[in-house]
Design an enzyme around this catalytic site. Sequence first.
Site, PDB file in Angstrom:
ATOM      1  N   THR A 330      30.964  46.241  43.168  1.00 37.29           N
ATOM      2  CA  THR A 330      30.113  45.077  42.972  1.00 37.29           C
ATOM      3  C   THR A 330      30.955  43.815  42.974  1.00 37.29           C
ATOM      4  OG1 THR A 330      30.278  44.807  40.564  1.00 37.29           O
ATOM      5  CG2 THR A 330      28.756  46.498  41.379  1.00 37.29           C
ATOM      6  N   ASP A 331      30.282  42.680  43.009  1.00 35.38           N
ATOM      7  CA  ASP A 331      30.950  41.422  42.691  1.00 35.38           C
ATOM      8  C   ASP A 331      30.797  41.173  41.188  1.00 35.38           C
ATOM      9  OD1 ASP A 331      32.289  38.997  42.947  1.00 35.38           O
ATOM     10  OD2 ASP A 331      31.214  38.422  44.757  1.00 35.38           O
ATOM     11  N   TRP A 332      31.274  40.049  40.735  1.00 33.31           N
ATOM     12  CA  TRP A 332      31.447  39.714  39.327  1.00 33.31           C
ATOM     13  C   TRP A 332      30.131  39.811  38.550  1.00 33.31           C
ATOM     14  CZ3 TRP A 332      36.052  38.615  36.921  1.00 33.31           C
ATOM     15  CH2 TRP A 332      36.019  37.963  35.681  1.00 33.31           C
TER      16      TRP A 332
END
Length: 795
Positions: A330-332
């Site tokens: 995932t991203d942040w």
Amino acid sequence: MSISQWSYVHGNDRAFWFSIKIKSMKKILVIMATTLGIVSGMHAQNSDAEKKAAEIVSKMTLAEKIGQMAQISIDMVCKGQDTPSSSTLEVDADKLREAIVEYHVGSILNSPNTRARTPQWWNKAVEQIQDIAMRETRMKIPVIYGLDQIHGATYTAGSTMFPQEITVAASWNPVHARKMGEITAYETRASNVPWNFSPVLDLGLDPRFPRQYEGFGEDPYIGSVFGYELIKGYEGDDNNIANPTKVAACMKHFLGYSVPISGKDRTPAYIPENVLLEYHVPAFQAAIDAGVHTVMLNSGIVNNVPVHASYDLMTKLLRENMGFKGMIVTDWEDINKLYNRDKMVPSIKEAIKEGINAGIDMSMIPFNYKEFCGLLTELVNEGAVPMSRIDDAVTRILVVKLKLDLFNTPNTYLKDFPEFNSKAFQQASYNAAADAITLLKNDGDILPLTKGVKILVTGPNAVSKRSLNGGWTFSWQGEKIDEFADQYHNILDAIQSKFGKENVSYVPGVSYTNETKWDTEYKDRFEEAIVAAKDADYIVLCLGENSYCEKPGDLNDLYLNDLQTELAQEMLKLGKKVVLVLSEGRPRLISKFSSKVDAIVQTYLPGIYGADALADILAGEVNPSGKLPYTYPAYPNSLVPYFHKYADEQENTDSAYNYEGDYNFEYPFGYGLSYTTFTYSNIRVDKTQLPVDSNEEITIMADVTNTGNREGKEVVQLYTSDLVASLIPDVKRLRRFEKVLLKAGETKTVSFKLKVNDLSFINLKNERIVEPGDFEFQIGSSSDDIKGKVLFTLR
């Protein structure tokens, strides 16, 4: 080297099978691609790693498995103070043990306080992490550390910082992407970090988007070619990431991230499926064909579905259709955003269920890992997330760790990397900038400037290293660059060094504040700058943008900021020769004054050595050869790429109503001037027709001559136009390009090879098809400057 040699779809690593449909008396070729693998040795390597990973997974507890799926920020396991002048920041062993021993966390990312650290700091910190992971845990599984080393080793002090990807694309020379990848991988490994969250492969169709500079521009083919080369630089031709000079690459942000309706980061996009497949998928498919090991997801929303919850995009498209076998991260904090931003689920627990079941392997949590691990454990025990999904995710994570050889070699040390920031590496960064900087205007051939002339340098970007490098430069927003780049030139330094301090004066006129926020500027000796200009022969006006990254870079007005526009307009009233130098992450609108300036030089974000390359171009020691990798718009309502539809530019055909429409650009895609001139002749094709199901190559050729009096480089561009199609065709599409070096008076024949598949498109059934009919092959020096056309027919 001809760019066709970089064309991944024509390499030996892909095979195609064909089926023919008969529909409405029309033969349509449906071309389906299946990835067969790079070489048999890679197949064996993958198979061995998968078997070993499965064996490890079979011995793990549920808690150990879920921990491997957790990625946390290093800020969670650090202690001490951190300021620009001093730092006592270090890894906290107790916090680290809690994360790794008790919760089995499998990955750590980021740089503390988003500030670059020395290689020695990284060596020690990652060694401490690996020591606890491999000595104090039952399974002895190493941690995989990841950083955003976007245009060089971003978070490594003293590293070789390159131009940003948008600048590298402006070189139209993929060699620079390969070299940037090789050097970044080398210096990242010297930092004891084996995983890089790069390349950015988002299609730069919207100049408002704050991350446009991180990608390779608006064209799918350029993105595919440069992305392929950058990945090969990171991972090597054989993708042997166990090589201690290579890293695991991470293509991002899958998929459709860069075209939100608002133009602002992490806001919704609406993209028809055939448009996703036609324009946004190719660069990611090229990356998969290049062997990329990991992918990061789009933080936004496509067609009202957050990508982090999209089984269709992650599992059906990416894995099943495109053949990606690596790890999805995932991203942040993006799983949590399904709940706290998008309101699509009633709780964090439900968000975790949706994301993991859709296909996520690793969650960039990045802080509350205890919550993630606890809730995912509950979901598995309740049967809401199948154990098979957990095993699949952990197997993919372990495969990457095994292929990096972290189990045997968990650490790499600076002492074994003697070329770190070497002269050769520095030269490579300079070469990329010099090959990319683009001359957009040169009325009266005022450039190059003559030595001995009196020059006033003015504008906020004259002394700003932030504006030369952009975000991801020794910090997230790029605002900390002055802590790390004292020894490098700003534009003023470089011009004074080249033309002599006695000939170059400086008054800012407008300056940036010291705030991190990028769009804060003020008048700074404004009237004094106007007065000083009266005594100069030339005004070098340095305008553009301050550094920014991601959401903080959102803007409300694409026009150049008001104070900079006012400074330009006041300078132009003096009747002096004005050279506009732009350094900017996206094309800010300059149409309010651009027609009155004498010369325009676009530097984009040229990196640490960009100012030196610019000075050499202004002095004529380097002949500019960059070309725009995007359409430079003239107005806020003219944000249309070069491959638009015919309806975007119309001639009036009605006597009663005016239906004329304009395609308004400041400068077209592929455009750039030189200090010499080129002519094109004898444009030809080796065959004028083929059956629609043919697998033969088509060769298109042109003779290109340097008709000026100095050596120069020209980017020869091949476009095709489908003259009639069942789905409204683009006016043209870039298919190949080649950058050629020509001595004065020299002629070279440039040839390009196409196949029938290059004339295909995605229809409304999401099939890639080729239709019989007439096509134009166009060769030119930009999308708007076509030197010749030849007709070709598919029957």
